[in-house]
Write a protein that holds these residues in place. Structure first.
Motif, mmCIF file in Angstrom:
data_model
loop_
_atom_site.group_PDB
_atom_site.id
_atom_site.type_symbol
_atom_site.label_atom_id
_atom_site.label_comp_id
_atom_site.label_asym_id
_atom_site.label_seq_id
_atom_site.Cartn_x
_atom_site.Cartn_y
_atom_site.Cartn_z
ATOM 1 N N SER A 1 -20.172 -4.471 17.146
ATOM 2 C CA SER A 1 -20.969 -4.450 15.984
ATOM 3 C C SER A 1 -21.198 -2.717 15.470
ATOM 4 N N PHE A 2 -20.462 -2.101 16.183
ATOM 5 C CA PHE A 2 -20.094 -0.801 15.762
ATOM 6 C C PHE A 2 -19.624 -0.278 14.486
ATOM 7 N N ASP A 3 -20.322 -0.113 13.494
ATOM 8 C CA ASP A 3 -19.625 -0.166 12.145
ATOM 9 C C ASP A 3 -19.316 1.536 11.761
ATOM 10 N N PHE A 4 -18.168 2.028 11.868
ATOM 11 C CA PHE A 4 -17.792 3.167 11.690
ATOM 12 C C PHE A 4 -18.128 4.117 10.607
ATOM 13 N N LYS A 5 -17.980 3.328 9.469
ATOM 14 C CA LYS A 5 -18.274 4.003 8.212
ATOM 15 C C LYS A 5 -19.782 4.107 7.903
ATOM 16 N N TYR A 6 -20.669 3.026 8.322
ATOM 17 C CA TYR A 6 -22.047 3.142 8.063
ATOM 18 C C TYR A 6 -22.487 4.285 9.223
ATOM 19 N N PHE A 7 -21.973 4.374 10.429
ATOM 20 C CA PHE A 7 -22.605 5.265 11.142
ATOM 21 C C PHE A 7 -22.289 6.544 11.039
ATOM 22 N N CYS A 8 -21.014 7.034 10.469
ATOM 23 C CA CYS A 8 -20.637 8.241 9.871
ATOM 24 C C CYS A 8 -21.288 8.757 8.623
ATOM 25 N N GLU A 9 -21.788 7.778 7.802
ATOM 26 C CA GLU A 9 -22.111 8.195 6.285
ATOM 27 C C GLU A 9 -23.412 8.823 6.531
ATOM 28 N N LEU A 10 -24.341 8.477 7.529
ATOM 29 C CA LEU A 10 -25.664 9.204 7.753
ATOM 30 C C LEU A 10 -26.025 9.879 8.888
ATOM 31 N N GLY B 1 0.773 -1.084 -0.068
ATOM 32 C CA GLY B 1 -0.018 -0.059 -0.014
ATOM 33 C C GLY B 1 0.870 1.198 -0.126
ATOM 34 N N ASN B 2 0.331 2.173 -0.446
ATOM 35 C CA ASN B 2 0.836 3.693 -0.365
ATOM 36 C C ASN B 2 0.151 4.342 1.023
ATOM 37 N N PRO B 3 1.297 4.864 1.820
ATOM 38 C CA PRO B 3 0.357 5.368 3.015
ATOM 39 C C PRO B 3 -0.469 6.399 2.698
ATOM 40 N N ILE B 4 0.140 7.393 1.787
ATOM 41 C CA ILE B 4 -0.981 8.443 1.643
ATOM 42 C C ILE B 4 -2.193 7.992 1.018
ATOM 43 N N TYR B 5 -1.990 7.498 0.051
ATOM 44 C CA TYR B 5 -3.192 6.806 -0.708
ATOM 45 C C TYR B 5 -4.082 5.894 0.139
ATOM 46 N N ASP B 6 -3.496 5.096 1.047
ATOM 47 C CA ASP B 6 -4.361 4.245 1.895
ATOM 48 C C ASP B 6 -5.112 5.206 2.821
ATOM 49 N N PHE B 7 -4.332 6.119 3.298
ATOM 50 C CA PHE B 7 -4.961 7.087 4.371
ATOM 51 C C PHE B 7 -6.101 7.664 3.894
ATOM 52 N N PHE B 8 -5.966 7.983 2.593
ATOM 53 C CA PHE B 8 -6.887 8.931 1.967
ATOM 54 C C PHE B 8 -8.263 7.997 1.811
ATOM 55 N N LEU B 9 -7.934 6.814 1.024
ATOM 56 C CA LEU B 9 -9.056 6.008 0.775
ATOM 57 C C LEU B 9 -9.716 5.063 1.707
ATOM 58 N N GLY B 10 -8.731 4.841 2.858
ATOM 59 C CA GLY B 10 -9.082 3.713 3.967
ATOM 60 C C GLY B 10 -8.462 2.670 3.270
ATOM 61 N N ARG B 11 -7.814 1.648 4.351
ATOM 62 C CA ARG B 11 -7.392 0.242 4.078
ATOM 63 C C ARG B 11 -8.482 -0.622 4.371
ATOM 64 N N GLU B 12 -9.324 -0.362 5.177
ATOM 65 C CA GLU B 12 -10.460 -1.036 5.806
ATOM 66 C C GLU B 12 -11.587 -0.849 5.013
ATOM 67 N N LEU B 13 -12.270 -1.800 4.591
ATOM 68 C CA LEU B 13 -13.724 -1.310 3.868
ATOM 69 C C LEU B 13 -14.879 -1.307 4.897
ATOM 70 N N ASN B 14 -14.851 -2.066 6.114
ATOM 71 C CA ASN B 14 -15.741 -1.985 7.029
ATOM 72 C C ASN B 14 -15.315 -1.975 8.369
ATOM 73 N N PRO B 15 -14.537 -0.977 8.847
ATOM 74 C CA PRO B 15 -13.963 -1.039 10.091
ATOM 75 C C PRO B 15 -15.116 -1.166 11.212
ATOM 76 N N ARG B 16 -14.933 -2.192 12.258
ATOM 77 C CA ARG B 16 -15.954 -2.488 13.053
ATOM 78 C C ARG B 16 -15.315 -2.433 14.423
ATOM 79 N N VAL B 17 -15.758 -2.095 15.269
ATOM 80 C CA VAL B 17 -15.627 -2.465 16.701
ATOM 81 C C VAL B 17 -16.855 -2.855 17.318
#
Ligand SMILES: NC(=O)C1=CN([C@@H]2O[C@H](COP(=O)(O)OP(=O)(O)OC[C@H]3O[C@@H](n4cnc5c(N)ncnc54)[C@H](OP(=O)(O)O)[C@@H]3O)[C@@H](O)[C@H]2O)C=CC1
Ligand SMILES: CC(C)=CCC[C@@H](C)[C@H]1CC=C2C3=C(CC[C@@]21C)[C@@]1(C)CC[C@H](O)C(C)(C)[C@@H]1CC3
Length: 459
Positions: A226-235, A208-224
Motif C-alpha cells: 500500500s506504499f504509494d511512492f508518488k503520493y508519499f513523495c508529493e507531500l 517508449g523512449n527511455p529518456i522520455y519515460d525516465f523523465f516522466l515515469g512509466r508508472e502512474l502510481n508505483p506502489r509496493v
C-alpha cells in the motif's frame, strides 16, 4: 461544412446529470445530446475517435468539427470497442441539433489519459534533466555569494569531495526512512482517490523512449503493497524538508545576529502556513494532475525530493546571507498581500473540492453551473466564475509576498515567483487541454463565460 459532431451537454433522459456521474455503474445510459456550433478552437483534424469521460466515446465522420445547419442530418456513433451503435438527429435553424440515442459505456481511453501527449519531447526532457539540477546548484551557490546575482556565473565551483559526503547521504536516507515510517503508521485515514485514468489501455504505450519515460515515469502510481511512492513523495519529505530548511536558516540567523530578522520571520511564517495548509488538506492532492495524470519519473521524484526543499527555501537562504531591513509598515502590507493570496487560494480550492464531493452542499449549492456530457458540472460563478484558475492566482500572489521581504535589490529571491509563473502558465495550458478533452463544448461554453485564465482582464 464538416460532418463531425461535437456532443454538448443536455439533460439526461434517465437520471439527471450528477457530479458523480463518471463513476456510475449502469452499463447503458440514455442521453439526450445537443450538438452545438462550430468553433475554431474546437476544430481539430485527424481525430477519428474521442473519449468522453465516463467511458463513452464518439466518432467523427470526417476530420473536422462541424456546425449544424437547418435540416442537417447528423450521424453519431457511440459504443463499446466491440460494438457500435448509430444515432441520428436533425438540426434546427438556430444551429442547435437534438438527438436522442443510446450510448454504451466503452473502455476509457484517450489522449486525456495519456500523460505523454502534452509533455516535452525527449530532447527537451533530456535537457531539463541536466538543466534542473544545474539550476538548483547554481541557485545554491549564488545565494551564498556577496553579489547574489541570479544571472551571473556562480562565484566558484565546489570540488567533488564537497558534494559527496557519506554522512549527508546517511542523513538523507534517514530522513526518507523516517518519513516513510510515519507514512506507514496504521492510524492514518484511508482516502479514496478519483477514478484513475490508468484503466485505459492507452496509458502504457509499448514503444517508449527511455529518456522520455525516465523523465516522466512509466508508472502512474508505483506502489509496493500500500506504499504509494508518488503520493508519499508529493507531500511529506519535500514539503516538510522545505520548512525545516527555513527553520534552520532562522535559527542560524539568530545565532549569527542575536535574533532572527523580521523578514526571516515573515518568510518562515508564510511558507509554514502554505505547507501546513497542504498537509491539512492532504486528501486534495489526490485530484491534482500530478497524481491523476503524470507518471512518477525524474520530474516528480527530483521535483518533490530536491527541487521543492532546496529552491522553495531560497528566500530564507538569501536572507541568512543577505540580511534585509524591514520596517513594520512595509511588513504589514506584505502580510496583507499574503493574506489576500491565501484567501483566494484556499477559497477557490475549497469551493471546488466541496463542489466535487457534494454539489448539494449548502456552501456551494447556490452557485451557477454548466452541465457537461459527462454528468459532471462546471462552476461558473463564485471563485471559478472570476477566472478559470483562481487558485493559481492566489498561489501567485502568495509567491510575490514571499519574495518581497527580501527587498528589491536582488532578482534572486524572485526566482520562485518567475519559475512558478512559468510553471502555472504551462500547467494551465495542460489542464485546459485535458478539460477540453473531458468536457468538449461545455468547456468552450465555460471559456466563453469566463474568458480570463489566471489574471482578470489581463490573462
Ligand atoms: N506550489 C507549487 O509548486 C504548486 C502548487 N500548485 C497548486 O496546486 C493546486 C492544484 O492545482 P492543479 O492540480 O493544477 O489543478 P486545479 O486544482 O486547478 O484543478 C483543475 C481541475 O479542476 C476542475 N475544474 C476546472 N474548472 C472547474 C470549474 N469551473 N468547476 C469545477 N471544476 C473545475 C477540472 O477537473 P475535474 O472537472 O475533473 O474535477 C480541472 O482539471 C493549485 O492551488 C495550484 O496553485 C500546483 C502546482 C505547483
Ligand atoms: C521544475 C520541476 C522539477 C518541476 C516539478 C514540479 C513539482 C515541483 C511541482 C508539481 C506540482 C507540485 C505541487 C506541489 C509542490 C510542487 C509540485 C510537486 C504542492 C504539493 C505544494 C503544496 C500545495 O498546497 C499543493 C498540495 C496543492 C501542491 C500540489 C502540486
Amino acid at each position: 461544412m464538416g460532418r463531425g459532431w461535437n456532443l454538448g451537454s443536455g439533460s439526461a433522459k434517465a437520471g439527471e446529470p450528477q457530479a458523480a456521474g463518471v463513476g456510475r455503474d449502469t452499463e447503458e445510459q440514455d442521453l439526450r445530446m445537443v450538438a452545438c456550433e462550430w468553433s475554431p478552437e474546437a476544430e481539430r483534424s485527424g481525430v477519428r475517435r474521442e473519449a468522453l469521460s465516463g467511458g463513452l466515446y464518439r466518432e467523427q465522420q470526417e476530420g473536422l468539427w462541424g456546425s449544424v445547419e437547418a435540416g442537417a442530418r447528423m450521424e453519431v456513433r457511440a459504443g463499446t470497442e466491440g460494438g457500435d451503435r448509430d444515432m441520428e438527429g436533425r438540426g434546427n435553424a438556430e444551429g442547435a441539433l437534438e438527438t436522442t440515442g443510446r450510448l454504451v459505456r466503452g473502455s476509457e481511453g484517450s489522449c486525456g489519459a495519456d500523460a505523454r501527449c502534452d509533455r516535452p519531447r525527449p530532447p527537451g526532457a533530456a535537457a531539463l534533466m541536466l538543466l534542473l539540477p544545474a539550476t538548483m546548484f547554481h541557485l545554491l551557490l549564488v545565494v551564498r555569494s556577496g553579489p547574489a546575482r541570479l544571472l551571473g556565473p556562480p562565484p566558484y565551483l565546489p570540488g567533488l569531495q564537497v558534494l559527496w559526503s557519506p554522512r549527508m547521504l546517511l542523513l538523507w536516507l534517514t530522513w526518507l526512512g523516517l518519513q516513510a515510517a510515519l507514512y506507514l503508521l496504521p492510524a492514518r485515514k484511508v482516502a479514496e482517490g478519483q477514478e484513475l485514468k490508468d484503466k485505459s489501455r492507452l496509458l502504457y504505450p509499448i514503444n517508449g523512449n527511455p529518456i522520455y519515460d525516465f523523465f516522466l515515469g512509466r508508472e502512474l502510481n508505483p506502489r509496493v503493497w500500500s506504499f504509494d511512492f508518488k503520493y508519499f513523495c508529493e507531500l511529506r519529505p519535500g514539503l516538510i524538508g522545505w520548512v525545516l530548511i527555513n527553520l534552520a536558516m532562522l535559527m542560524q540567523e539568530a545565532e549569527l545576529r542575536g535574533s532572527p530578522s523580521l523578514a526571516m520571520w515573515l518568510v518562515n511564517g508564510f511558507q509554514l502556513l502554505y505547507v501546513g495548509d497542504a498537509l491539512w488538506h492532504e486528501e486534495a492532492v489526490l485530484t491534482t494532475m500530478d497524481i491523476t495524470h503524470d507518471g512518477f519519473g525524474f520530474m516528480l521524484a527530483f521535483g518533490d525530493l530536491a527541487w521543492v526543499p532546496f529552491t522553495y527555501s531560497l528566500q530564507a537562504q538569501f536572507l541568512l546571507h543577505h540580511p534585509q531591513p524591514l520596517g513594520l509598515p512595509v511588513a504589514s502590507v506584505i502580510c496583507l498581500i499574503n493574506a489576500v493570496g491565501y484567501y483566494i487560494f484556499r477559497g477557490a480550492n475549497s469551493q471546488k473540492n466541496t463542489f466535487r464531493k457534494n454539489p448539494s452542499d449548502p456552501r456551494v449549492a447556490d452557485l451557477e453551473t454548466i452541465p457537461t456530457a459527462t454528468g459532471r458540472q462546471l462552476l461558473v460563478s463564485g471563485w471559478w466564475g472570476m477566472v478559470r484558475h483562481p487558485n493559481y492566482l492566489g498561489d501567485l500572489i502568495m509567491a510575490l509576498a514571499w519574495s518581497l521581504p527580501c527587498g528589491v535589490s536582488h532578482l534572486l529571491p524572485y526566482f520562485y515567483l518567475l519559475y512558478f509563473t512559468a510553471l502555472l502558465v504551462h500547467r494551465e495550458a495542460r489542464d485546459e487541454q485535458q478539460c477540453l478533452q473531458k468536457y468538449g463544448l461545455a468547456w468552450h461554453e465555460y471559456c466563453r463565460r469566463v474568458p480570463y485564465r489566471i489574471l482578470p482582464y489581463i490573462y
